[in-house]
Design a protein around this motif. Structure first.
Motif, PDB file in Angstrom:
ATOM      1  N   TYR A 135       0.854  -1.188   0.000  1.00 57.74           N
ATOM      2  CA  TYR A 135       0.000   0.000   0.000  1.00 57.74           C
ATOM      3  C   TYR A 135       0.888   1.236   0.000  1.00 57.74           C
ATOM      4  CZ  TYR A 135      -3.312   3.536   1.556  1.00 57.74           C
ATOM      5  OH  TYR A 135      -4.075   4.675   1.644  1.00 57.74           O
ATOM      6  N   ASN A 150      -1.648  -5.230   7.114  1.00 62.75           N
ATOM      7  CA  ASN A 150      -1.850  -5.512   8.532  1.00 62.75           C
ATOM      8  C   ASN A 150      -3.316  -5.383   8.916  1.00 62.75           C
ATOM      9  OD1 ASN A 150      -1.061  -6.261  11.122  1.00 62.75           O
ATOM     10  ND2 ASN A 150      -0.743  -4.150  11.769  1.00 62.75           N
ATOM     11  N   GLY A 164      -5.933  -3.613   8.159  1.00 62.49           N
ATOM     12  CA  GLY A 164      -6.545  -2.337   8.497  1.00 62.49           C
ATOM     13  C   GLY A 164      -5.799  -1.549   9.543  1.00 62.49           C
ATOM     14  N   ASN A 165      -4.762  -2.142  10.127  1.00 69.03           N
ATOM     15  CA  ASN A 165      -3.944  -1.415  11.113  1.00 69.03           C
ATOM     16  C   ASN A 165      -2.568  -1.142  10.528  1.00 69.03           C
ATOM     17  OD1 ASN A 165      -5.983  -1.730  13.147  1.00 69.03           O
ATOM     18  ND2 ASN A 165      -5.337  -3.867  13.291  1.00 69.03           N
ATOM     19  N   GLU A 166      -2.579  -0.653   9.284  1.00 69.69           N
ATOM     20  CA  GLU A 166      -1.323  -0.499   8.573  1.00 69.69           C
ATOM     21  C   GLU A 166      -0.386   0.491   9.255  1.00 69.69           C
ATOM     22  OE1 GLU A 166      -3.938  -1.490   7.238  1.00 69.69           O
ATOM     23  OE2 GLU A 166      -3.321  -3.020   5.826  1.00 69.69           O
ATOM     24  N   LYS A 167       0.884   0.153   9.260  1.00 67.17           N
ATOM     25  CA  LYS A 167       1.912   1.020   9.812  1.00 67.17           C
ATOM     26  C   LYS A 167       2.607   1.692   8.642  1.00 67.17           C
ATOM     27  CE  LYS A 167       6.377   0.715  12.079  1.00 67.17           C
ATOM     28  NZ  LYS A 167       7.347  -0.223  12.673  1.00 67.17           N
ATOM     29  N   LEU A 168       2.313   2.979   8.459  1.00 65.11           N
ATOM     30  CA  LEU A 168       2.916   3.725   7.362  1.00 65.11           C
ATOM     31  C   LEU A 168       4.325   4.166   7.717  1.00 65.11           C
ATOM     32  CD1 LEU A 168       0.016   6.102   6.209  1.00 65.11           C
ATOM     33  CD2 LEU A 168       0.806   4.007   5.107  1.00 65.11           C
ATOM     34  N   PHE A 214       7.002   6.777   6.267  1.00 65.82           N
ATOM     35  CA  PHE A 214       6.996   7.924   5.359  1.00 65.82           C
ATOM     36  C   PHE A 214       8.374   8.208   4.778  1.00 65.82           C
ATOM     37  CE2 PHE A 214       2.856   9.969   5.570  1.00 65.82           C
ATOM     38  CZ  PHE A 214       2.269   9.307   6.637  1.00 65.82           C
TER      39      PHE A 214
END
Lengths: 114, 110
Positions: free
Chosen positions: A32, A96, A98-102, A104
């Motif tokens: 994503y 994950n 819906g608990n994605e760790k972005l 940056f």
């Protein structure tokens, strides 16, 4: 963990020209890839995103391309306008539920010259 | 009709004090986050909560404690503030991956 590199750090383009910002990521599991625009004194605003099952996505003057093999993705802004001036961030995330760790990138300050 | 809101917008305080930042979202999202943006604009995740349960806890000092009274609120309490805590703190919420950010709280520790 994921590492995202973003280039260039600053970009100036003449109004009406195109701007391209590039990012690379390290984790092949990432699927994503959102892009955010941050104007002075405001929070990051999601402008477009792409998932790894798609190679390109377009929304009016904004497009994003993804090369999974090379692990890089790019933001393209066409017919730039003064209101496009802002800091742009790319990000990447492995799945994950819906608990994605972005993670940056370091941001690109885009200035549109009238 | 603000989607993700934070209070206060600005917070100036002395070293050693304890302070809280509040966040509320009216999007009906299940997951909420706290991010820190430093002076070089680098954005890094601190915590995430899903339905009041802690999901992500990055290597943040114990002085930072998030609290989620319900799934629409995620507050950040900071004890014994240090100079290095000066930054802009963003709350965000998400549903199915897309994250939406609040306007930020600029914390200045003197």
């Amino acid at each position: 963990g994921e590492n995202v590199e973003q280039h260039p750090s600053t970009l100036s383009v003449q109004e009406g020209d195109s701007a391209v910002i590039k990012c690379t990521y390290s984790d092949s599991a990432s699927n994503y890839f959102p892009w955010y625009k941050q104007e002075l004194g405001k929070g990051p605003q999601l402008i477009i995103d792409i998932r790894s099952n798609v190679g390109e996505k377009k929304d009016q003057r904004i497009a994003v391309t993804l090369n999974k093999t090379a692990k890089h993705f790019s933001l393209h802004i066409t017919e730039t306008q003064p209101e496009d001036s802002a800091v742009y961030f790319c990000a990447a995330s492995p799945p994950n539920f819906g608990n994605e760790k972005l993670t940056f990138g370091t941001g690109t300050r885009l200035t549109i010259i009238p | 009709d603000t989607a993700v809101s934070q209070t206060p917008k600005y917070l100036v305080t002395q070293m050693g004090n304890d302070k809280s930042i509040k966040c509320e979202q009216n999007l009906g999202h299940d997951t909420m986050y706290w991010y820190k943006q430093d002076s070089k604009k680098f954005l890094k995740i601190m915590f995430s909560y899903n339905n009041k349960e802690l999901i992500i806890n990055e290597t943040v000092p114990n002085r930072f404690s998030p609290k989620s009274p319900d799934k629409a609120h995620l507050n950040l309490h900071i004890n014994s503030l240090e100079l290095g805590d000066s930054a802009v703190y963003f709350c965000a919420s998400s549903h199915r991956t897309r994250q939406f950010f609040g306007p930020g709280t600029r914390l200045t520790v003197l």
